[in-house]
Design a protein around this motif. Structure first.
Motif, PDB file in Angstrom:
ATOM      1  N   GLN A 277       6.081  26.416  68.484  1.00  0.00           N
ATOM      2  CA  GLN A 277       5.769  27.547  68.668  1.00  0.00           C
ATOM      3  C   GLN A 277       5.251  28.888  67.501  1.00  0.00           C
TER       4      GLN A 277
ATOM      5  N   LYS B 296      10.185  24.840  66.441  1.00  0.00           N
ATOM      6  CA  LYS B 296      10.305  25.956  66.154  1.00  0.00           C
ATOM      7  C   LYS B 296       8.794  26.218  65.793  1.00  0.00           C
TER       8      LYS B 296
ATOM      9  N   ALA C 193      12.205  28.249  74.574  1.00  0.00           N
ATOM     10  CA  ALA C 193      11.037  27.598  74.493  1.00  0.00           C
ATOM     11  C   ALA C 193      10.061  26.964  75.019  1.00  0.00           C
TER      12      ALA C 193
END
Length: 535
Positions: free
Chosen positions: A425, A422, A506
């Motif tokens: 990202q 995350k 992802a």
């Protein structure tokens, strides 16, 4: 030599054999604690005795504090009845240093031990009395992450939870309901402030504790079992500080047991409870230990900073916790656990002599984890990681195993790997899809689910609450047959609850599928795949 003989004047013999003994009058500390208890700890396992209790002993030895800690156990009553009460709370902390030296510390700071179950009326009444005392400052927990959850892996409430929420304060089956009940008793006796402090090895642990306790409080208020004033008390006068804890305390080891017996130390019984807890009158641990706590204690706290425990603000705790849990230790442990089980390893320190596994975790840490780590200031990330990789994990005297660390892996993946994905990202200059070693570990876990090692032989998988559920998806996969990889893995890799992200969204789902296919190509494929990606 026995632990209880300490109170019968034979301390000289112990000290001659290198045992460090309490330097304070334990009976005086007991009396002070009974009169005005300040600290209760739930979770009587090894890490409590080897770390928080041992640190409390340090300040008692210095004479700068005069109260002990009271330990309570709700999950496995036998820990109290077999490992604490027969020894009056005394234990032996055996510190195994990387240089081969050993410290043996008799810990006497635990002055009372209680079963935290209403069925044990005398103990539970005593707990209630402690909570009602305005002197109580801190209630801490090492009950594992599962101990705070009110639901199973499918999101269904655990047995007794709904009934407890409807019943109101009183006899409760879940510890979170018992804590809420004990807080209600404190509220009725004057509503003194209190800190409920999780010391468990999980992200934002204080919030997990708060969610469990407050779920009962809010349900009781909604059902009319308590007034709004109790809910207000819990929100305004009870704190739930975050913390980060780090110390490896594996189950009591037979080699340590033999060493103690050679000394003439007699209290070495290895205890395996009916709930499969491994304990003993002694606990073995590594030398290194970190405990960083948010300094939010509305009724004060023991001065544990004098023993090296760091008290700071919540933001700093969060940075330290993410540094450790997402990059510098926990992901490395999980990677070693997954691949160690499949490559036939039975000790962590042996894995550090495995070229591929040592390279895997080193590169994953420095090359893929460090780019998203924020330096918390109180501990330097690189220094922390250097110690993990060069001193802590290779320590040949630490009897830790990949099989132990592989327990509950499904519960660990979201934090240990998902948070890093995350973070990639969110950063403009980073691309999660370019990660290689993190997806290799996730593919390795999917390969682990087959229950077959790199030689094609079945191995026993470690306990995990979601193991059977996820294994069902790969039941049709066999070594050498990779035709149905996407069909098998898609339900796993798209599950946000397993990885904190949908791996396909992802940009990693296809990569994990391809790596899994390589790992599953046949006997020896795990080793050859590791070599390929680590070349």
């Amino acid at each position: 030599m026995k632990l209880l003989e300490l109170q019968n004047g034979v301390s000289g013999e112990w000290e001659e054999k290198g045992y460090q003994l309490p330097k304070y009058d334990r009976e005086t500390v007991k009396r002070a604690t009974k009169k005005a208890p300040a600290w209760v700890h739930f979770g009587a396992g090894n890490i409590f005795r080897a770390f928080p209790a041992e640190r409390l002993q340090q300040i008692l030895d210095e004479g700068t504090y005069d109260k002990g800690v009271i330990v309570a156990e709700s999950f496995d009553h036998e820990i109290i009845t077999k490992a604490y009460k027969p020894y009056d709370g005394l234990s032996l902390s055996v510190v195994l240093k990387a240089n081969g030296t050993i410290e043996k510390i008799v810990v006497g700071s635990v002055v009372e031990s209680l079963v935290a179950d209403p069925e044990y009326k005398e103990d539970y009444d005593r707990l209630t009395e402690i909570f009602e005392n305005p002197s109580l400052q801190m209630v801490s927990f090492t009950i594992t992450e599962k101990g705070y959850s009110l639901v199973n892996g499918k999101g269904e409430k655990l047995p007794g939870v709904e009934e407890g929420m409807q019943a109101g304060p009183g006899v409760q089956s879940h510890l979170m309901g018992r804590i809420a009940t004990l807080c209600y008793s404190r509220f009725e006796k004057g509503a003194a402030p209190l800190a409920l402090a999780s010391m468990d090895n999980c992200s934002h642990n204080g919030d997990k504790l708060k969610a469990g306790v407050m779920a009962y409080v809010e349900a009781w208020e909604k059902a009319g079992k308590v007034g709004a004033d109790f809910a207000t008390y819990m929100k305004e006068k009870v704190s739930f500080p975050w913390s980060m804890i780090d110390k490896i305390t594996p189950r009591p080891d037979e080699n340590v047991q033999a060493m103690l017996e050679k000394d003439g130390f007699e209290d070495t019984e290895l205890i395996i409870t009916n709930r499969n807890t491994y304990t003993a009158p002694f606990v073995n641990s590594e030398e290194t230990g970190y405990l960083v706590i948010e300094d939010d204690f509305p009724n004060g706290r023991p001065p544990l900073e004098k023993a090296g425990i760091v008290f700071t603000d919540r933001e700093t705790v969060d940075k330290v916790e993410k540094m450790k849990v997402c990059t510098c230790l926990n992901p490395l442990h999980t990677a070693l656990a997954i691949y160690g089980c499949m490559l036939g390893h039975t000790s962590i320190h042996d894995e550090m002599e495995d070229t591929e596994l040592c390279s895997l975790i080193t590169k994953m840490c420095y090359e893929e984890g460090m780019p998203v780590v924020v330096n918390p200031g109180v501990i330097d990330p690189k220094d922390f990681a250097d110690a993990v990789l060069t001193l802590r994990l290779p320590n040949p005297f630490m009897p830790d195993t990949p099989q132990r660390i592989a327990c509950d892996t499904s519960q660990k993946l979201p934090i240990r790997f998902g948070e890093t994905i995350k973070a990639y990202q969110k950063k403009e200059n980073l691309n999660a899809g370019e990660l290689t070693l993190i997806p290799l570990v996730l593919a390795g876990w999917c390969r682990y689910l087959l229950g077959v090692d790199d030689e094609g032989k079945a191995f026993e998988q470690s306990p995990d609450p979601r193991l059977e559920e996820v294994k069902a998806h790969v039941k049709a996969v066999t070594l050498g047959n990779t035709d149905n990889v996407h069909q098998a893995l898609e339900p796993i890799l798209s599950d946000n609850s397993l990885f904190a992200v949908n791996l396909y969204e992802a940009g990693l789902g296809k990569k994990v599928e391809e790596m899994f296919a390589e790992l599953t190509a046949g006997p020896g494929a795990i080793r050859s795949t590791l070599k390929k990606y680590l070349a």
